[in-house]
Design an enzyme around this catalytic site. Structure first.
Site, PDB file in Angstrom:
ATOM      1  CB  VAL A 164     -13.370  -3.384  -1.042  1.00 44.86           C
ATOM      2  CG1 VAL A 164     -12.993  -1.937  -0.348  1.00 44.86           C
ATOM      3  CG2 VAL A 164     -14.127  -3.210  -2.368  1.00 44.86           C
ATOM      4  N   GLY A 165     -10.392  -3.595   0.726  1.00 44.61           N
ATOM      5  CA  GLY A 165      -9.685  -3.715   1.875  1.00 44.61           C
ATOM      6  C   GLY A 165      -9.949  -2.306   2.771  1.00 44.61           C
ATOM      7  CG  ASP A 166      -6.935  -1.338   5.223  1.00 48.19           C
ATOM      8  OD1 ASP A 166      -6.402  -1.928   4.553  1.00 48.19           O
ATOM      9  OD2 ASP A 166      -6.024  -0.344   5.828  1.00 48.19           O
TER      10      ASP A 166
ATOM     11  CB  THR B 286      -1.001  -0.168   1.177  1.00 48.36           C
ATOM     12  OG1 THR B 286      -1.445  -1.135   1.401  1.00 48.36           O
ATOM     13  CG2 THR B 286      -1.956   1.092   1.141  1.00 48.36           C
TER      14      THR B 286
ATOM     15  CB  THR C 134       0.799  -0.490   4.721  1.00 45.17           C
ATOM     16  OG1 THR C 134       1.118  -1.753   3.904  1.00 45.17           O
ATOM     17  CG2 THR C 134       1.770  -0.096   5.667  1.00 45.17           C
ATOM     18  N   GLY C 135      -1.046  -3.151   5.269  1.00 41.91           N
ATOM     19  CA  GLY C 135      -1.264  -4.461   5.933  1.00 41.91           C
ATOM     20  C   GLY C 135      -2.445  -5.340   5.481  1.00 41.91           C
TER      21      GLY C 135
ATOM     22  N   GLY D  70      -5.779  -5.992   5.289  1.00 37.32           N
ATOM     23  CA  GLY D  70      -6.978  -4.829   5.418  1.00 37.32           C
ATOM     24  C   GLY D  70      -8.015  -5.385   6.121  1.00 37.32           C
TER      25      GLY D  70
END
Length: 312
Positions: A198-200, A169, A220-221, A223
């Site tokens: 869809v992530g964070d 990210t 970042t990671g 999500g």
């Protein structure tokens, strides 16, 4: 700012490639710094910094974004103003050259906070933003990572995949001279992710958050865990209600709250007092910052490099 905690082992790239990645981190810092030096807003600064990283093939956002299970790029981004909590985001976009610019356009338009999929692409088109065919976003590194993750899945070894094979990210946080905070985050998600996932990063309060007087966060990671912990807002809440400083609150969520899940995670944060924090639990994290004395610093692993902005 950060370029993701999905950083490779130092032996995976040549010294020249690492140098180029550090240079692009420095160029992103410079883009944001130029905005702030001209009394621009923190919101404009984080957008400018993220655009540089979206245009670089070294990071998982824009050009160089991850591929999903169907070898398709679906990109997410968000941006938030701490001054008034205004925010904009796009998710599962397939054609927007710079998703963070589309997120900013959503913020400025004001009718919605989050636009998804084809509607996000169409909105970007109406705003005159650059669109690209899928081939523009693809790099050999991402194709290799997709193949590696599919092989891990077939062999039942996904848990043992490296962070660079999994995800990445980019993001930036800033404090301007008026005391306003802002944050922006952009990503291609993780390699071999489910179609439509869809992530964070586009979720306000999870991967991105900013509130004047408290802090600005970009994460970042993994999500899914960031969403479940409402991670970025959790840091702000700890600072606001427990009186913790930026370093303590950030370290708590990365090294304690997420520890039971055994996931790679990191973030960049700046407080209302200008103090910064960049905790991560992986072997490295692409990151950069400008010190109070104006010096530029970037790092990928433990070693910190000082850059001369005049030669970026």
């Amino acid at each position: 700012m950060h370029g993701g905690c999905g950083v490779m082992a130092e032996s995976d790239l040549s010294p020249a490639d690492w140098a180029q990645a550090r240079r692009d981190l420095g160029r992103a810092l410079l883009a944001g710094q130029r905005v702030l030096a001209e009394d621009g807003t923190a919101l404009d600064a984080v957008e400018a910094a993220v655009v540089v990283m979206e245009d670089s093939p070294h990071f998982n956002a824009g050009h160089g974004a991850a591929l999903n299970e169907n070898a398709i790029h679906e990109m997410d981004a968000s941006i938030m103003s701490g001054a008034d909590l205004a925010a904009g985001a796009v998710c599962a976009a397939r054609r927007i050259r710079n998703p963070v610019r589309a997120a900013r356009a959503v913020l400025d338009h004001g009718d919605a906070v989050l636009l998804a999929g084809a509607a996000a692409d169409d909105f970007a088109r109406t705003k005159g933003l650059a669109l690209e065919d899928q081939a523009y976003f693809t790099t050999a590194r991402r194709e290799k990572a997709l193949a590696a993750m599919k092989a891990h899945l077939a062999a039942g070894t996904v848990a043992g995949a490296s962070e660079s094979e999994k995800h990445g990210t980019v993001g930036a946080v800033a404090l301007d001279r008026a005391g306003h905070l802002a944050a922006a985050t952009s990503t291609g998600g993780y390699n071999n992710k489910p179609d439509g996932r869809v992530g964070d990063s586009p979720i306000i309060g999870a991967g991105t958050y900013a509130k004047d007087g408290i802090c600005a966060i970009s994460g970042t990671g993994k999500g899914e865990l960031f969403i479940r912990h409402v991670l970025a807002h959790e840091i702000a809440a700890r600072m606001r209600y427990l009186g913790e400083d930026i370093a303590t609150a950030s370290a708590k969520v990365v090294h304690e709250d997420l520890a039971p899940h055994s996931i790679g995670a990191g973030l960049v944060a700046v407080g209302a007092d200008g103090r910064i924090a960049m905790p991560y639990n992986t072997q490295g994290m692409f990151r950069g910052w400008i010190a109070p004395d104006g010096t530029f610093h970037v790092a990928t692993h433990a070693e910190i490099h000082r850059l001369d902005p005049a030669v970026l």
